[in-house]
Each structure stands twice: as structure tokens, then as C-alpha cells.
Enzyme design. Structure first.
Site, PDB file in Angstrom:
ATOM      1  CB  SER A  77      -0.959   0.057   1.134  1.00  0.00           C
ATOM      2  OG  SER A  77      -1.597   1.377   1.283  1.00  0.00           O
ATOM      3  N   GLY A 104      -8.443 -14.363   0.156  1.00  0.00           N
ATOM      4  CA  GLY A 104      -8.687 -15.509  -0.628  1.00  0.00           C
ATOM      5  C   GLY A 104      -7.515 -16.575  -0.688  1.00  0.00           C
ATOM      6  CE1 TYR A 147      -2.051   4.103   3.843  1.00  0.00           C
ATOM      7  CE2 TYR A 147      -2.443   5.509   5.779  1.00  0.00           C
ATOM      8  CZ  TYR A 147      -1.830   4.339   5.089  1.00  0.00           C
ATOM      9  OH  TYR A 147      -0.909   3.688   5.889  1.00  0.00           O
ATOM     10  CE  LYS A 151      -2.983   0.765   4.918  1.00  0.00           C
ATOM     11  NZ  LYS A 151      -2.366  -0.576   4.875  1.00  0.00           N
TER      12      LYS A 151
END
Length: 329
Positions: A77, A104, A147, A151
Site C-alpha cells: 500500500s 482468498g 488512505y 485501511k
């Protein structure tokens, strides 16, 4: 057999230090980064090791890693205002689509996953210091929202996978961290101040400088993250240093550290810039047996030494070495 761990954002500041720590602890490390903000020079020393492999990949696309994976650290990120304001859509995507893809993968591999959240989920806090029970004060549509909300969504989907699928998850709320391998031009306060001092510029303080921050040295941060991953605790944990200082006092410390005679100049405070930031680390102490050990004076000496050694290369934008032969696509 050695445990195998996938670290996304591996070529970034924190990601590269995490690669070092887990290799030191005897793990096989798979690094992954699309190099938008990461830099291969941060991990060039690892390419020669049999216990390290690297994939140049964007985690917002389907993520496949052949073979077993025991742990995943999701640190991909943009983390600085300059970066996430420049690439806001990618910032939102890596926090949402990227996190979904990695959760996943963790489910497929039956792996434990630690998500790198941030103190930014608290926004401009109305309580001080901030503990994990605080829901935050965040402007969802402000410039920093790309941002902050990425998060916050990241935490929500991680807990959904934990509760619905029984996935082993960990959430670290990371407070301001500093040390070697930060970028001089990434916009965060420490590299910004040191970069200005190295260039002989006056130090820029936004607002009146009375806003506070709490800085954690990277070795301490990595140790907290390591202990959190191996713990049995699934809810968010603050990892940071509670030693709080005003930005104005910190600018004065930088001038003293760099033995420069720069002045301090003041500019308008950016929108939604938090006025106070200090972690309550009671949970980290009680659950992980962790607290920071490196004092700011010691950590800043190490950080300044690093930046000073790189200043010519960074300031003159010297040629970057080619490590492309080590990258797997």
C-alpha cells in the site's frame, strides 16, 4: 521443512525490513511488489539467498503463489501522503481488492494472514491517547479518505473472513515508524525534515507546530509485528511508540541532530491533518509482551547516518541499478 511466508510490499520500507527479520528467523520468504512506491535496492542483498524469491506483481489482480504458504503479511500500500494523493484509486484498490485477493489466497493455502492497518483509522482523534476500542473521527470524502477508508475497509473484510470462514487473521494498527530505507521524498515528517536539512533548506512546519506525533524505530516495529503474527489474538493491536512530541520540538531536534543552522518556516496545515497521535500500547504489552526499546535519540542517529550516506545518490537522482534478472513475473 522451513515455514514459508509471503510478504507483499516487500520492496518498501517496512516490507524489506520484515523480509530481513523472517529470513533471520529461518523462514523461506516470498516477496511481492509492483514497485509503484517500492524500490528493489531495499532487497537487493536478498537476491543471492536460496531462501528468498521475488515476484513483480500487483496484488489488486489475482494472486497465485505456487507451493505451500504458511503465513502472509499484507504490506502492499502507498503509505505517505505524497504517494496516496498522487495515486488515490490505486490506494483504494490495494486496500480493498488487494486485501480480498490475499484473504482468498490465505483461505486457499490455510495460511495465517497479518494485515497492516494504520493509526490513520483513528483520523483526527477526539480521545488521547488512542486505544483499539476507539472508532475514530475520519472524513470519508476528504483528500486523506482514500488512505483512511482503504485501511478501515481492510480491517472490516479481514474480520469478516475471520468470523465467516474461520481464517486465522491478525490486524496491526501501525503508528509512525522511521528508520533506514525510508525515501527522502516520500512526504513523511522525518525524511522531509532530514531532506530539507541535507539540502540546506529551511524546515517546513505546517500549522503552529503544536500537533503531536509518536515515532517508533523500525526494529521495534518489526519486532512487534513478528510477535503479533505468532500470537493467538485476532482483534486489532496498536504497534507504536507512545513517546509523544510536538512537530515544532521535533524540528528543533532535527536542526540539532544535523548541526545545521536552518530556520523553521510555517505553512498552512493540510486538511484533516490529525492534531494528536499517540498510541495506547497496553494491549501490545499485555498480549505480546512487547514495547519499544529504541529511544528516539538513538533511532534518529541511525536514521540520519543512513540518509547522510545516501544523500548524494538521492538528491542527484543517480542511476538505479538493474536487478530485473532476479524478478519473477
Amino acid at each position: 521443512m522451513k515455514k514459508r511466508i509471503l510478504i507483499t510490499g516487500a520492496a518498501g520500507f517496512l516490507g524489506s525490513h520484515l523480509c530481513d527479520r523472517f529470513i533471520k528467523e529461518g523462514y523461506r520468504v516470498v516477496g511481492m511488489d509492483n514497485l509503484i512506491t517500492g524500490d528493489l535496492k531495499n532487497i537487493q542483498h536478498l537476491f543471492k539467498l536460496e531462501t528468498f524469491e521475488f515476484y513483480n506483481h500487483d496484488v489488486t489482480r489475482f494472486v497465485h503463489v505456487p507451493g505451500n504458504v504458511d503465513y502472509i503479511l499484507h504490506f502492499a500500500s502507498p503509505a505517505s501522503p505524497i504517494d496516496y494523493l498522487k495515486i488515490p484509486i490505486q490506494t483504494l484498490k490495494v486496500g480493498s481488492l488487494g486485501t480480498h485477493n490475499l484473504l482468498g489466497l490465505a483461505k486457499e493455502k490455510n495460511a495465517r494472514i497479518l494485515i497492516a492497518s494504520t493509526s490513520e483509522v483513528y483520523g483526527d482523534p477526539l480521545i488521547h491517547p488512542q486505544d483499539e476500542s476507539y472508532y475514530g473521527n475520519v472524513n470519508t470524502i476528504g483528500p486523506r479518505g482514500v488512505y483512511d477508508e482503504a485501511k478501515r475497509f481492510q480491517e472490516s473484510i479481514t474480520m469478516a473472513y475471520h468470523r465467516f470462514h474461520g481464517l486465522e487473521t491478525r490486524i496491526a494498527r501501525i503508528f509512525n515508524t522511521y528508520g533506514p530505507r525510508m525515501r527522502l521524498n516520500d512526504g513523511r515528517v522525518i525524511p522531509a525534515f532530514i531532506g530539507q536539512a541535507l539540502r540546506g533548506e529551511d524546515l517546513t512546519v505546517f500549522g503552529d507546530g503544536m500537533q503531536t506525533r509518536s515515532f517508533c524505530y523500525v526494529d521495534d516495529q518489526v519486532d512487534g509485528l513478528y510477535k503479533l503474527l505468532l500470537s493467538d489474538y485476532a482483534l486489532p493491536v496498536n504497534i507504536g511508540n507512545p513517546d509523544e512530541i510536538t512537530i515544532l520540538d521535533f524540528a528543533k531536534e532535527i536542526i540539532k541532530l544535523t548541526a545545521s543552522d536552518q530556520k523553521i518556516v510555517f505553512k498552512e496545515l493540510p486538511k484533516d491533518d490529525p492534531l494528536q497521535r499517540q498510541p495506547d500500547i497496553t494491549k501490545a504489552r499485555d498480549i505480546l509482551g512487547w514495547e519499544p526499546k529504541v529511544a528516539r535519540e538513538e533511532g534518529m542517529q541511525k536514521t540520519y547516518k543512513y540518509f547522510k550516506s545516501l544523500s548524494k545518490e538521492e538528491l542527484l537522482k543517480s542511476e538505479h541499478k538493474d536487478f530485473s534478472k532476479h524478478i519473477r513475473h
